[in-house]
Design an enzyme around this catalytic site. Structure first.
Site, mmCIF file in Angstrom:
data_model
loop_
_atom_site.group_PDB
_atom_site.id
_atom_site.type_symbol
_atom_site.label_atom_id
_atom_site.label_comp_id
_atom_site.label_asym_id
_atom_site.label_seq_id
_atom_site.Cartn_x
_atom_site.Cartn_y
_atom_site.Cartn_z
ATOM 1 N N ARG A 118 0.847 -1.192 0.000
ATOM 2 C CA ARG A 118 0.000 0.000 0.000
ATOM 3 C C ARG A 118 0.881 1.239 0.000
ATOM 4 O O ARG A 118 0.998 1.975 0.979
ATOM 5 C CB ARG A 118 -0.960 -0.059 1.183
ATOM 6 C CG ARG A 118 -1.881 -1.261 1.077
ATOM 7 C CD ARG A 118 -2.763 -1.452 2.272
ATOM 8 N NE ARG A 118 -4.111 -0.975 2.005
ATOM 9 C CZ ARG A 118 -5.133 -1.171 2.817
ATOM 10 N NH1 ARG A 118 -4.963 -1.817 3.946
ATOM 11 N NH2 ARG A 118 -6.328 -0.716 2.521
ATOM 12 N N GLN A 123 -0.781 2.579 -5.846
ATOM 13 C CA GLN A 123 -2.151 2.995 -5.544
ATOM 14 C C GLN A 123 -3.170 2.530 -6.577
ATOM 15 O O GLN A 123 -4.293 2.149 -6.231
ATOM 16 C CB GLN A 123 -2.229 4.522 -5.416
ATOM 17 C CG GLN A 123 -1.876 5.035 -4.044
ATOM 18 C CD GLN A 123 -2.066 6.532 -3.934
ATOM 19 O OE1 GLN A 123 -1.999 7.244 -4.927
ATOM 20 N NE2 GLN A 123 -2.301 7.020 -2.735
ATOM 21 N N ASP A 126 -4.335 -1.066 -5.849
ATOM 22 C CA ASP A 126 -4.664 -1.366 -4.459
ATOM 23 C C ASP A 126 -6.114 -1.825 -4.298
ATOM 24 O O ASP A 126 -7.007 -1.037 -3.980
ATOM 25 C CB ASP A 126 -4.388 -0.125 -3.602
ATOM 26 C CG ASP A 126 -4.576 -0.375 -2.116
ATOM 27 O OD1 ASP A 126 -4.887 -1.522 -1.741
ATOM 28 O OD2 ASP A 126 -4.411 0.588 -1.340
ATOM 29 N N SER A 129 -7.857 -1.270 -0.673
ATOM 30 C CA SER A 129 -8.463 0.032 -0.392
ATOM 31 C C SER A 129 -9.769 0.200 -1.153
ATOM 32 O O SER A 129 -10.754 0.715 -0.613
ATOM 33 C CB SER A 129 -7.484 1.163 -0.762
ATOM 34 O OG SER A 129 -6.383 1.171 0.113
ATOM 35 N N TYR A 224 -2.963 -1.178 8.079
ATOM 36 C CA TYR A 224 -3.447 -2.194 9.018
ATOM 37 C C TYR A 224 -3.205 -1.736 10.449
ATOM 38 O O TYR A 224 -2.359 -0.887 10.720
ATOM 39 C CB TYR A 224 -2.709 -3.519 8.806
ATOM 40 C CG TYR A 224 -3.095 -4.251 7.554
ATOM 41 C CD1 TYR A 224 -4.222 -5.075 7.531
ATOM 42 C CD2 TYR A 224 -2.347 -4.133 6.395
ATOM 43 C CE1 TYR A 224 -4.576 -5.766 6.380
ATOM 44 C CE2 TYR A 224 -2.696 -4.819 5.236
ATOM 45 C CZ TYR A 224 -3.807 -5.632 5.248
ATOM 46 O OH TYR A 224 -4.163 -6.290 4.112
#
Length: 360
Positions: A118, A123, A126, A129, A224
């Protein structure tokens, strides 16, 4: 090179959607799509036919060089797959070591999209997300449906209703989306997170940040939660108990990469919540943030409904598929070069996602 798109056995989503295939301009690549792969997500076969061959599942398993799915393929299908093929899916490898070993044993390769780091450079790939954002949104809508009352304040000739109180535990992507959605619906929202940086984000959405001093805060944890000391967990549970007792809805989102989710809501705390209250546990599949949660099950304890659902994105299959598809396509563009697989372990993203050995 053939990329296969398969129908998910127990999921309404599809891994790649027609609009992504339209934009996927990589030389030497052709697509084969299982009949009905996207039907439950509102992507019909006639849309796919413009960009690839729509065929049956067995043909795709035998011919594809890359098989893209959201969930891992059933173990019994693995021997049917072309030797040397790459399976791209969300493998949750820490919980599925036996499956990875079997894939390797059969001469197949595996790349897990949930292991994409991440970072800024990754991005666009990802998927965690993307799916977390949908889960946070859907969790609030589910809670609003299950709650035996209104979310917003209501002032009517028949009387006045106070706005409901929502407590969000974990202010990552899912938590922040849950906060924003609950606020849009008119709820009073509080949120807690072990990361100090989350305070500003929570408050910017109009929620109150519940701060518990003494948390271990690792900025490189990739969104996390991190394991905390026993002393901190006691303080956190005491604070959560006070807040939860006056809340109508509690949404829990905290997970630790590769480990059981931390217990934030004990059975004792649930016992002190008001009858009719709702708990939505998005970490149920990894053990649950609520001590009473069961994966894919609804539990009722002292009149409190505890919904353990870690796959809420499947309940919004059209847009969840669109997001997943764009993320997956960006990963495919990274690993395909001149119409062939380019599994270069010197690339951090590729190295983190590859699960099986001897893949170069």
């Amino acid at each position: 090179m053939i990329i296969g798109i398969l129908k998910e056995p127990n999921d309404k989503r599809v891994s790649l959607v027609p609009s992504t295939l339209k934009k996927f301009k990589v030389e030497g690549v052709e697509f084969r799509i299982q009949k009905g792969a996207g039907t439950q997500a509102s992507y019909v076969d006639t849309k796919y036919e413009k960009y690839g061959k729509v065929t049956d599942r067995s043909e795709i398993l035998k011919s594809a060089d890359i098989l893209v799915s959201i969930n891992p393929l059933p173990v019994e299908e693995l021997p049917l797959i072309k030797k040397g093929a790459l399976l791209v899916a969300v493998f949750s490898p820490f919980q599925n070591q036996e499956l990875i070993a079997r894939i390797e044993e059969l001469g197949l390769k595996a790349a897990s999209l949930d292991m994409i780091p991440r970072t800024t450079i990754a991005q666009t790939m990802d998927i965690l997300s993307s799916m977390a954002s949908i889960a946070g949104y859907r969790a609030v809508l589910l809670a609003a449906t299950e709650l035996p009352g209104f979310f917003p304040m209501m002032i009517t000739a028949a009387g006045s209703i106070k706005p409901c109180k929502v407590l969000v535990l974990g202010a990552g992507v899912a938590g922040l989306q849950a906060i924003a959605t609950a606020r849009r619906l008119g709820a009073i929202v509080e949120a807690s997170d072990v990361r100090a940086a989350a305070k500003e984000e929570v408050e910017s959405l109009g929620a109150k940040f519940v701060e518990v001093p003494g948390a271990i805060d690792k900025r490189d944890a990739g969104g996390y939660a991190v394991e905390q000391t026993a002393e901190f967990m006691v303080r956190q549970q005491e604070e959560v108990q006070k807040r939860a007792a006056s809340s109508d809805v509690v949404i829990t989102t905290a997970q630790i990469l590769g480990k059981k989710a931390p217990v934030l809501l004990t059975a004792e705390t649930v016992s002190k919540m008001k009858p009719g209250s709702i708990v939505i546990d998005l970490a149920a599949s990894s053990g649950g943030n609520c001590e009473l949660s069961q994966a894919d099950t609804t539990v009722i304890h002292n009149g409190v409904k505890i919904i353990g659902n870690s796959n809420l994105p499947s309940e919004m299959p059209r847009d969840a598929s669109f997001f997943f598809s764009n993320n997956a396509a960006n990963y495919l563009k990274l690993i395909i070069k001149d119409g062939a697989l380019n599994l270069d372990r010197n690339n951090e993203i590729i190295d983190k996602t590859l699960l099986t050995k001897d893949q170069t």
